[in-house]
Scaffold this motif. Structure first.
Motif, PDB file in Angstrom:
ATOM      1  N   UNK A 132       0.831  -1.205   0.000  1.00 10.90           N
ATOM      2  CA  UNK A 132       0.000   0.000   0.000  1.00 10.90           C
ATOM      3  C   UNK A 132       0.866   1.257   0.000  1.00 10.90           C
ATOM      4  N   UNK A 133       1.971   1.255   0.761  1.00 10.74           N
ATOM      5  CA  UNK A 133       2.871   2.414   0.772  1.00 10.74           C
ATOM      6  C   UNK A 133       3.431   2.672  -0.619  1.00 10.74           C
ATOM      7  N   UNK A 134       3.876   1.631  -1.268  1.00 11.59           N
ATOM      8  CA  UNK A 134       4.465   1.791  -2.606  1.00 11.59           C
ATOM      9  C   UNK A 134       3.438   2.350  -3.587  1.00 11.59           C
ATOM     10  N   UNK A 135       2.211   1.822  -3.549  1.00 16.14           N
ATOM     11  CA  UNK A 135       1.147   2.332  -4.419  1.00 16.14           C
ATOM     12  C   UNK A 135       0.816   3.784  -4.083  1.00 16.14           C
ATOM     13  N   UNK A 142       2.510  11.948   0.155  1.00 16.76           N
ATOM     14  CA  UNK A 142       3.804  12.514   0.535  1.00 16.76           C
ATOM     15  C   UNK A 142       4.400  11.885   1.782  1.00 16.76           C
ATOM     16  N   UNK A 143       3.686  10.948   2.406  1.00 19.24           N
ATOM     17  CA  UNK A 143       4.175  10.284   3.594  1.00 19.24           C
ATOM     18  C   UNK A 143       3.148   9.281   4.075  1.00 19.24           C
ATOM     19  N   UNK A 144       3.429   8.699   5.257  1.00 14.41           N
ATOM     20  CA  UNK A 144       2.623   7.631   5.822  1.00 14.41           C
ATOM     21  C   UNK A 144       2.204   8.019   7.236  1.00 14.41           C
ATOM     22  N   UNK A 145       0.965   7.731   7.566  1.00 13.22           N
ATOM     23  CA  UNK A 145       0.432   7.999   8.905  1.00 13.22           C
ATOM     24  C   UNK A 145       0.055   6.667   9.536  1.00 13.22           C
ATOM     25  N   UNK A 146       0.652   6.358  10.703  1.00 14.85           N
ATOM     26  CA  UNK A 146       0.369   5.092  11.365  1.00 14.85           C
ATOM     27  C   UNK A 146       0.016   5.323  12.833  1.00 14.85           C
ATOM     28  N   UNK A 147      -0.691   4.352  13.416  1.00 15.84           N
ATOM     29  CA  UNK A 147      -0.891   4.337  14.853  1.00 15.84           C
ATOM     30  C   UNK A 147       0.365   3.845  15.543  1.00 15.84           C
ATOM     31  N   UNK A 171      11.434   6.500   0.538  1.00 15.60           N
ATOM     32  CA  UNK A 171      11.558   7.936   0.810  1.00 15.60           C
ATOM     33  C   UNK A 171      10.227   8.522   1.265  1.00 15.60           C
ATOM     34  N   UNK A 172       9.544   7.779   2.129  1.00 16.11           N
ATOM     35  CA  UNK A 172       8.246   8.212   2.655  1.00 16.11           C
ATOM     36  C   UNK A 172       8.382   8.476   4.156  1.00 16.11           C
ATOM     37  N   UNK A 173       8.285   9.727   4.586  1.00 16.54           N
ATOM     38  CA  UNK A 173       8.329  10.014   6.021  1.00 16.54           C
ATOM     39  C   UNK A 173       7.127   9.405   6.724  1.00 16.54           C
ATOM     40  N   UNK A 174       7.290   9.117   8.020  1.00 19.68           N
ATOM     41  CA  UNK A 174       6.265   8.427   8.792  1.00 19.68           C
ATOM     42  C   UNK A 174       5.848   9.287   9.978  1.00 19.68           C
ATOM     43  N   UNK A 175       4.547   9.562  10.064  1.00 20.51           N
ATOM     44  CA  UNK A 175       3.966  10.284  11.194  1.00 20.51           C
ATOM     45  C   UNK A 175       3.292   9.269  12.099  1.00 20.51           C
ATOM     46  N   UNK A 176       3.709   9.242  13.377  1.00 23.70           N
ATOM     47  CA  UNK A 176       3.183   8.265  14.332  1.00 23.70           C
ATOM     48  C   UNK A 176       2.216   8.956  15.285  1.00 23.70           C
TER      49      UNK A 176
END
Length: 334
Positions: A132-135, A142-147, A171-176
């Motif tokens: 899903x991240x790659x898609x 512009x990034x990924x949001x996770x719990x 190269x996807x920043x991650x917001x936790x």
């Protein structure tokens, strides 16, 4: 700050939520796992009212007007955590994330230079989450949001470490973001899960990465940010370091104390008190703190950047870094 400096400072909010329009019928993708949807200004969980909300959450025009009023130039837009869907069967969760991510992209397309979409993933199935991240990256996220956890699995879980490494490779920043807070049966009123649980969950996540030695395994290229100022971490860092120095059961998996890893992650500024923000900056370094408001919720910062501007001892360049410069680096903006 001089008027000229204010004009030159781009204000970027890295912690701002969206709940795109989702119908009751569409929510049934997550049958038995919360089924979040919108009804007349109310976030719903199945047939139950969850929380009243304002149009900025689903109406991009209303959001942009609010941003203009408050002087915010850019927001990184992430889903409301109720939408994560981590309790669902993985195939349903993957379909759900694809739908939510498409809605977030459409929402941000209203002003693509001001609204930057962050995708969500089915974190309960890490192989699918990587796909899903790659898609999502290819689609424009512009990034990924996770719990901050999935059930009993904290961020140092080996498969989650593999997922975070994949995010770095993409190269996807991650917001936790903290969610599904601990001790719910003891925090039944006064929004205590938000006031106490979120801070504890976030500190737990950071310490799980430091004390487990996970940061020794994760690539330096990973850009990771913890919401809500890193929770209790900064205030209790001395306690954690003291434990690492004095108890072998604390330091057995980590070659360095927790304070040695503050250059491996970012935090947002959502602590709401200039004195608390001053401590946070002292602990993390000015280059590791970014503006975050928790927009558009009532527990968020109602005047974006107010604590940053009121924080004693900051020079103009330091304020500009926290208000926008650091976020540009985190989000990979040109």
């Amino acid at each position: 700050m001089t008027p000229a400096a204010q004009v030159a400072t781009q204000v970027i909010d890295v912690h701002a939520h969206v709940f795109p329009r989702i119908s009751r019928e569409e929510s049934r993708i997550l049958t038995g796992a919360g089924e979040p949807w919108l009804r007349d200004g109310m976030m719903m969980s199945g047939d139950d009212d969850y929380r009243p909300v304002t149009p900025e959450l689903w109406d991009a025009g209303a959001r942009l007007e609010a941003m203009d009023r408050s002087g915010v130039d850019v927001q990184a837009v992430s889903s409301t955590p109720l939408l994560f869907g981590y309790a669902a069967e993985p195939e349903r969760a993957a379909d759900w994330c694809e739908m939510v991510n498409a809605r977030i992209l459409a929402y941000c397309a209203e002003a693509p230079h001001r609204l930057l979409p962050l995708c969500q993933v089915p974190l309960q199935d890490l192989e699918t989450a990587r796909t899903v991240v790659t898609k999502a990256r290819a689609a424009g996220h512009r990034g990924v949001h996770i719990g901050n956890h999935v059930g009993p699995r904290n961020l140092h879980d080996p498969e989650i470490i593999e997922f975070l490494t994949h995010c770095a490779d993409e190269d996807m920043p991650v917001l936790v973001h903290p969610w599904d807070m601990l001790a719910a049966d003891r925090m039944t009123g006064y929004m205590l899960p938000w006031l106490v649980g979120m801070a504890a969950e976030t500190q737990l996540s950071i310490l799980s990465l430091t004390l487990s030695g996970a940061f020794e395994k994760l690539p330096d290229s990973l850009r990771l940010c913890f919401c809500h100022g890193g929770g209790s971490f900064a205030f209790l860092l001395g306690r954690a370091d003291n434990a690492w120095r004095n108890r072998d059961i604390v330091r057995k998996d980590s070659p360095k104390p927790p304070s040695a890893y503050t250059d491996r992650f970012y935090v947002d500024s959502a602590v709401f008190d200039p004195r608390a923000l001053s401590l946070l900056i002292d602990v993390m370094g000015v280059e590791r703190v970014m503006l975050g408001t928790d927009f558009p919720f009532p527990l968020g910062e109602q005047e974006p950047g107010a604590a940053v501007r009121a924080c004693a001892g900051l020079g103009e360049a330091e304020r500009a870094a926290i208000l926008g410069g650091n976020a540009r680096r985190f989000l990979g903006l040109a």
